[in-house]
Design a protein around this motif. Structure first.
Motif, PDB file in Angstrom:
ATOM      1  N   GLY A  63      -4.699  -7.203   3.546  1.00 14.80           N
ATOM      2  CA  GLY A  63      -4.077  -5.690   4.096  1.00 14.80           C
ATOM      3  C   GLY A  63      -2.816  -5.481   3.339  1.00 14.80           C
ATOM      4  O   GLY A  63      -1.866  -4.758   4.081  1.00 14.80           O
ATOM      5  N   THR A  64      -2.581  -5.805   2.168  1.00 19.41           N
ATOM      6  CA  THR A  64      -1.624  -5.540   1.161  1.00 19.41           C
ATOM      7  C   THR A  64      -1.675  -4.102   0.974  1.00 19.41           C
ATOM      8  O   THR A  64      -2.545  -3.343   0.998  1.00 19.41           O
ATOM      9  N   VAL A  65      -0.411  -3.643   0.871  1.00 19.04           N
ATOM     10  CA  VAL A  65       0.134  -2.009   0.689  1.00 19.04           C
ATOM     11  C   VAL A  65       0.730  -2.203  -0.584  1.00 19.04           C
ATOM     12  O   VAL A  65       1.898  -2.697  -0.615  1.00 19.04           O
ATOM     13  N   PRO A  66       0.154  -1.613  -1.831  1.00 18.11           N
ATOM     14  CA  PRO A  66      -1.213  -1.011  -1.912  1.00 18.11           C
ATOM     15  C   PRO A  66      -2.023  -1.947  -2.215  1.00 18.11           C
ATOM     16  O   PRO A  66      -1.911  -3.318  -2.218  1.00 18.11           O
ATOM     17  N   PRO A  67      -3.535  -1.577  -1.872  1.00 16.69           N
ATOM     18  CA  PRO A  67      -4.575  -2.766  -1.956  1.00 16.69           C
ATOM     19  C   PRO A  67      -4.454  -3.352  -3.221  1.00 16.69           C
ATOM     20  O   PRO A  67      -3.999  -3.005  -4.177  1.00 16.69           O
ATOM     21  N   PRO A  68      -5.211  -4.658  -3.323  1.00 16.47           N
ATOM     22  CA  PRO A  68      -5.295  -5.287  -4.308  1.00 16.47           C
ATOM     23  C   PRO A  68      -5.879  -4.521  -5.799  1.00 16.47           C
ATOM     24  O   PRO A  68      -6.599  -3.831  -5.597  1.00 16.47           O
ATOM     25  N   GLY A  69      -5.260  -4.948  -6.869  1.00 18.80           N
ATOM     26  CA  GLY A  69      -5.492  -4.420  -8.057  1.00 18.80           C
ATOM     27  C   GLY A  69      -4.915  -3.143  -8.502  1.00 18.80           C
ATOM     28  O   GLY A  69      -5.214  -2.545  -9.505  1.00 18.80           O
ATOM     29  N   ARG A  70      -4.250  -2.486  -7.473  1.00 15.53           N
ATOM     30  CA  ARG A  70      -3.586  -1.295  -7.810  1.00 15.53           C
ATOM     31  C   ARG A  70      -2.295  -1.311  -8.529  1.00 15.53           C
ATOM     32  O   ARG A  70      -1.619  -2.251  -8.315  1.00 15.53           O
ATOM     33  N   PRO A  71      -2.003  -0.487  -9.574  1.00 17.44           N
ATOM     34  CA  PRO A  71      -0.596  -0.453 -10.202  1.00 17.44           C
ATOM     35  C   PRO A  71       0.480  -0.661  -9.205  1.00 17.44           C
ATOM     36  O   PRO A  71       0.735   0.122  -8.141  1.00 17.44           O
ATOM     37  N   ILE A  72       1.610  -1.489  -9.544  1.00 13.63           N
ATOM     38  CA  ILE A  72       2.732  -1.410  -8.725  1.00 13.63           C
ATOM     39  C   ILE A  72       3.916  -1.307  -9.630  1.00 13.63           C
ATOM     40  O   ILE A  72       3.828  -1.680 -10.944  1.00 13.63           O
ATOM     41  N   ALA A  73       5.087  -0.902  -9.337  1.00 13.25           N
ATOM     42  CA  ALA A  73       6.331  -0.930 -10.030  1.00 13.25           C
ATOM     43  C   ALA A  73       6.926  -2.014 -10.447  1.00 13.25           C
ATOM     44  O   ALA A  73       7.810  -2.190 -11.475  1.00 13.25           O
ATOM     45  N   ALA A  74       6.873  -3.038  -9.651  1.00 10.26           N
ATOM     46  CA  ALA A  74       7.576  -4.666  -9.918  1.00 10.26           C
ATOM     47  C   ALA A  74       6.743  -5.620  -9.130  1.00 10.26           C
ATOM     48  O   ALA A  74       5.785  -5.345  -8.199  1.00 10.26           O
ATOM     49  N   PRO A  75       6.868  -6.618  -9.519  1.00 13.13           N
ATOM     50  CA  PRO A  75       5.989  -8.010  -9.209  1.00 13.13           C
ATOM     51  C   PRO A  75       6.011  -7.787  -7.657  1.00 13.13           C
ATOM     52  O   PRO A  75       4.900  -8.538  -7.005  1.00 13.13           O
ATOM     53  N   ASP A  76       7.036  -7.371  -6.796  1.00 19.08           N
ATOM     54  CA  ASP A  76       7.277  -7.736  -5.370  1.00 19.08           C
ATOM     55  C   ASP A  76       7.340  -6.367  -4.732  1.00 19.08           C
ATOM     56  O   ASP A  76       7.536  -6.150  -3.654  1.00 19.08           O
ATOM     57  N   ALA A  77       6.408  -5.380  -5.264  1.00 17.59           N
ATOM     58  CA  ALA A  77       6.557  -3.956  -4.850  1.00 17.59           C
ATOM     59  C   ALA A  77       5.402  -3.618  -4.035  1.00 17.59           C
ATOM     60  O   ALA A  77       4.433  -2.867  -4.391  1.00 17.59           O
ATOM     61  N   TYR A  78       5.058  -4.747  -3.159  1.00 17.84           N
ATOM     62  CA  TYR A  78       4.076  -4.521  -2.174  1.00 17.84           C
ATOM     63  C   TYR A  78       4.368  -5.093  -0.902  1.00 17.84           C
ATOM     64  O   TYR A  78       5.400  -5.825  -0.619  1.00 17.84           O
ATOM     65  N   VAL A  79       3.707  -4.922   0.175  1.00 20.86           N
ATOM     66  CA  VAL A  79       4.046  -5.167   1.572  1.00 20.86           C
ATOM     67  C   VAL A  79       2.660  -5.907   2.163  1.00 20.86           C
ATOM     68  O   VAL A  79       1.591  -5.199   1.780  1.00 20.86           O
ATOM     69  N   ARG A  80       2.805  -6.835   2.689  1.00 21.76           N
ATOM     70  CA  ARG A  80       1.714  -7.606   3.400  1.00 21.76           C
ATOM     71  C   ARG A  80       1.618  -7.284   4.875  1.00 21.76           C
ATOM     72  O   ARG A  80       2.623  -7.558   5.646  1.00 21.76           O
TER      73      ARG A  80
END
Length: 176
Positions: free
Chosen positions: A114-131
């Motif tokens: 349930g990570t946002v964005p989903p796995p494999g999508r581009p992000i701006a920084a190593p921790d720029a996702y939410v679980r």
């Protein structure tokens, strides 16, 4: 061992013994639009009677599109201590709504689905996702084993055997 048939039976036991030592790290190789893809998965289930193995996945992971497009895949297991390589040729299927498996997951593991964005999508920084754990994003992938190619590297006297579902798992020896 001088009896090749008995040695094959013993080799098949070795394969299932290793597969049943769970969880088990395996490399999953699938077919993607631009060629092969490989990643490590954790086998969570091995069912000898059904001739299958299972692992969990985020249903929005790119591997799900690969499986939908081409369900044939290979799982590779390397046991360094035993110097044993298992290559499982599998046909993959996806089970969604696996509430029974979800309930058994520790809370920390649920965050992988349930990570946002989903796995494999581009992000701006190593921790720029939410679980955000979400059952709707959790699935079990089952690999129906079509064949097991076992190589045991013993220095002198390496051995290799192939066991196939369509041959009733009888097996045959191959040159290593």
């Amino acid at each position: 061992m001088n009896d090749p048939a008995a040695a094959l039976a013993e080799a098949l036991e070795t394969c299932w013994s290793r597969l049943s030592d769970l969880p088990c790290e395996a490399v999953l190789a699938t077919v993607a639009e631009r060629g092969a893809e490989a990643r490590v998965v954790m086998l969570r289930r091995a069912d000898r009677a059904a001739g299958s193995v299972g692992f969990h996945a985020d249903l929005q992971s790119p591997k799900l599109a690969e499986i939908a497009r081409s369900p044939g895949a290979t799982l590779l297991i390397w046991d360094r201590a035993a110097r044993l390589q298992l290559r499982l040729r599998v046909t993959l299927s996806v089970r969604t709504g696996a509430a029974d498996l979800w309930a058994a997951l520790p809370d920390a593991a649920r965050g992988n689905y349930g990570t946002v964005p989903p796995p494999g999508r581009p992000i701006a920084a190593p921790d720029a996702y939410v679980r955000r754990p979400e059952l709707a994003r959790f699935g079990e992938i089952t690999g129906r084993i079509e064949a097991i190619d076992m190589v045991q590297m013993r220095g002198q006297g390496d051995r290799r055997a192939l066991f196939a579902r369509d041959e009733d798992w009888r097996g045959r020896w191959l040159a290593p």
